[in-house]
Design a protein around this motif. Structure first.
Motif, PDB file in Angstrom:
ATOM      1  N   ASN A  22       0.837  -1.198   0.000  1.00  0.00           N
ATOM      2  CA  ASN A  22       0.000   0.000   0.000  1.00  0.00           C
ATOM      3  C   ASN A  22       0.873   1.249   0.000  1.00  0.00           C
ATOM      4  OD1 ASN A  22      -2.268  -1.554   0.059  1.00  0.00           O
ATOM      5  ND2 ASN A  22      -2.820  -1.085   2.166  1.00  0.00           N
ATOM      6  N   ASN A  30      -3.579   4.839   1.302  1.00  0.00           N
ATOM      7  CA  ASN A  30      -3.597   3.459   1.766  1.00  0.00           C
ATOM      8  C   ASN A  30      -4.198   2.500   0.733  1.00  0.00           C
ATOM      9  OD1 ASN A  30      -2.800   1.650   3.739  1.00  0.00           O
ATOM     10  ND2 ASN A  30      -4.829   1.590   4.681  1.00  0.00           N
ATOM     11  N   THR A  45       0.641   5.386   0.823  1.00  0.00           N
ATOM     12  CA  THR A  45      -0.207   6.323   1.556  1.00  0.00           C
ATOM     13  C   THR A  45       0.028   7.747   1.070  1.00  0.00           C
ATOM     14  OG1 THR A  45       1.459   6.501   3.287  1.00  0.00           O
ATOM     15  CG2 THR A  45      -0.301   4.911   3.638  1.00  0.00           C
TER      16      THR A  45
END
Length: 166
Positions: free
Chosen positions: A50, A69, A52
């Motif tokens: 992920n 995310n 962010t």
């Protein structure tokens, strides 16, 4: 004589209704121009990772898209040019291209327009260039380490087209 005129008029009128098409509304679910699907991976493990606070902005635009995310994003390519340049801003926003964590990728492709229907018009599919399909502009502090083309034919959004390692 009136019978022939009435019969001819009836036939012409019937034929005109026969040639009518259904409403000119593009039905939901009709295939349209696909977006580029980009997935993010960890450089060391090769696992999906992920990212962010990612801002993604096409060059020449004042704003773009913000993601947080996520491991996979979609982004539209330009349908009127064979190149799209995109800024990827790590820990930035969708309007901040001056951030130090901004990396630039140039996507080079061929466009193919396909007629869908009278109501929907045309859709554009893309074929990434085999050698220069995704080019990272390198500088001294890139957060993006590597790019691979997973699927050069962009005909739908069902699979990942680009893998970005960071």
């Amino acid at each position: 004589m009136k019978k022939y005129i009435l019969l001819t008029l009836s036939i012409v009128l019937s034929a005109s209704f026969w040639n009518c098409e259904k409403d000119d509304i593009c039905a939901e679910g009709t295939p349209t121009t696909p977006n580029l699907v980009i997935e993010f991976y960890d450089t060391t493990t090769g696992e999906v990772k992920n990212v962010t606070n990612l801002g993604v902005i096409a060059t020449g635009q004042e704003s773009g898209f913000s993601y947080s995310n996520v491991s996979k994003i979609i982004f539209p390519l330009k349908t009127f040019q064979d190149t799209t340049v995109i800024q990827f801003v790590q820990n930035g926003t969708d309007e901040d291209t001056t951030n130090d964590n901004s990396d630039e990728i140039t996507f080079n492709y061929m466009r193919l327009e396909t007629y869908v229907s009278r109501a929907c018009g045309f859709k554009t599919t893309f074929e990434l260039d085999s050698t220069e399909g995704a080019v990272l502009t390198t500088d001294t502090d890139n957060w993006i380490q590597n790019i691979t083309i997973a699927q050069p034919s962009i005909i739908d959004e069902n699979e990942t087209h680009i893998k970005i390692y960071f």
